[in-house]
Design an enzyme around this catalytic site. Structure first.
Site, PDB file in Angstrom:
ATOM      1  N   HIS A  46       0.846  -1.193   0.000  1.00 40.40           N
ATOM      2  CA  HIS A  46       0.000   0.000   0.000  1.00 40.40           C
ATOM      3  C   HIS A  46       0.887   1.250   0.000  1.00 40.40           C
ATOM      4  O   HIS A  46       2.097   1.154   0.220  1.00 40.40           O
ATOM      5  CB  HIS A  46      -0.946   0.001   1.217  1.00 40.40           C
ATOM      6  CG  HIS A  46      -0.258   0.117   2.537  1.00 40.40           C
ATOM      7  ND1 HIS A  46      -0.059  -0.949   3.380  1.00 40.40           N
ATOM      8  CD2 HIS A  46       0.288   1.188   3.163  1.00 40.40           C
ATOM      9  CE1 HIS A  46       0.565  -0.539   4.471  1.00 40.40           C
ATOM     10  NE2 HIS A  46       0.806   0.739   4.364  1.00 40.40           N
TER      11      HIS A  46
HETATM   12  P1  TYD Z   1      -1.624  -2.438   7.548  1.00 37.36           P
HETATM   13  O1  TYD Z   1      -1.118  -1.040   7.718  1.00 37.36           O
HETATM   14  O2  TYD Z   1      -2.319  -2.779   6.262  1.00 37.36           O
HETATM   15  O3  TYD Z   1      -0.413  -3.456   7.814  1.00 37.36           O
HETATM   16  P2  TYD Z   1       0.674  -4.064   6.802  1.00 37.36           P
HETATM   17  O4  TYD Z   1       0.895  -3.089   5.703  1.00 37.36           O
HETATM   18  O5  TYD Z   1       1.876  -4.291   7.652  1.00 37.36           O
HETATM   19  O6  TYD Z   1       0.148  -5.368   6.309  1.00 37.36           O
HETATM   20  O7  TYD Z   1      -2.562  -2.766   8.779  1.00 37.36           O
HETATM   21  C1  TYD Z   1      -3.039  -4.075   9.005  1.00 37.36           C
HETATM   22  C2  TYD Z   1      -4.384  -3.958   9.693  1.00 37.36           C
HETATM   23  O8  TYD Z   1      -4.239  -3.316  10.955  1.00 37.36           O
HETATM   24  C3  TYD Z   1      -5.407  -3.140   8.900  1.00 37.36           C
HETATM   25  O9  TYD Z   1      -6.679  -3.762   9.067  1.00 37.36           O
HETATM   26  C4  TYD Z   1      -5.414  -1.813   9.577  1.00 37.36           C
HETATM   27  C5  TYD Z   1      -5.056  -2.141  11.012  1.00 37.36           C
HETATM   28  N1  TYD Z   1      -4.289  -1.082  11.691  1.00 37.36           N
HETATM   29  C6  TYD Z   1      -4.852  -0.402  12.760  1.00 37.36           C
HETATM   30  O10 TYD Z   1      -6.013  -0.672  13.166  1.00 37.36           O
HETATM   31  N2  TYD Z   1      -4.114   0.578  13.381  1.00 37.36           N
HETATM   32  C7  TYD Z   1      -2.870   0.905  12.990  1.00 37.36           C
HETATM   33  O11 TYD Z   1      -2.213   1.805  13.586  1.00 37.36           O
HETATM   34  C8  TYD Z   1      -2.299   0.194  11.871  1.00 37.36           C
HETATM   35  C9  TYD Z   1      -0.911   0.510  11.385  1.00 37.36           C
HETATM   36  C10 TYD Z   1      -3.043  -0.782  11.252  1.00 37.36           C
END
Ligand code: TYD
Length: 137
Positions: A46
């Site tokens: 992303h």
């Molecule tokens: P995401 O940022 O997509 O993680 P990665 O890129 O490492 O796979 O986040 C994963 C999930 O966690 C997504 O459903 C959003 C949630 N999330 C939160 O609720 N709070 C946060 O501070 C972060 C970073 C993610």
């Protein structure tokens, strides 16, 4: 952009510290960390519209791939002394080389799903339309 983290070392170990607004170009509003990713797996996929982040592998080894829509760069985070700054407009993936690696993230804002771009085609379109000025990387 690499930032070096200040360190205080003595025979009882290392202490690393980062001061928001001094050592990094934003005030820290959120800290999160990611653990227990199976070795070899890739997270991320992303970009953010405006969130700025600092990534630090406080333990282990993680490869960060950055893509500004025009070119790609890989950065190996393999030391708690290394910090990587990522502004908005950068598509990223994070590959865990060891499952006991820990990624610490300092962020300029609270969690907001509306700041995420999770579709690569939409990201490319926004780059082409000049949503972000400049070209980090
Ligand atoms: P995401 O940022 O997509 O993680 P990665 O890129 O490492 O796979 O986040 C994963 C999930 O966690 C997504 O459903 C959003 C949630 N999330 C939160 O609720 N709070 C946060 O501070 C972060 C970073 C993610």
């Amino acid at each position: 952009m690499h930032l070096n983290i200040k360190k205080v070392t003595n025979k009882l170990g290392n202490l690393f510290f980062i001061e928001g607004g001094r050592d990094i170009p934003f005030e820290i509003k959120r800290i999160y960390y990611i653990t227990d990713v199976p070795g070899g797996e890739v997270r991320g996929h992303h970009a953010h519209k405006s969130l700025q982040q600092i990534l630090i592998a406080i333990k282990g080894k993680i490869i960060i791939t950055l893509d500004n829509g025009k070119k790609e760069k890989k950065v190996l985070l393999d030391s708690p002394e290394k910090a990587l700054y990522i502004p908005g407009g950068v598509w990223r993936t994070m590959q865990w080389l060891d499952s006991d690696s820990i990624l610490l993230v300092l962020a300029s804002d609270y969690y907001d799903e509306n700041d995420y771009i999770r579709d690569y085609e939409i990201f490319r379109k926004m780059v082409d339309e000049g949503f972000w000025n400049g070209s980090f990387i």
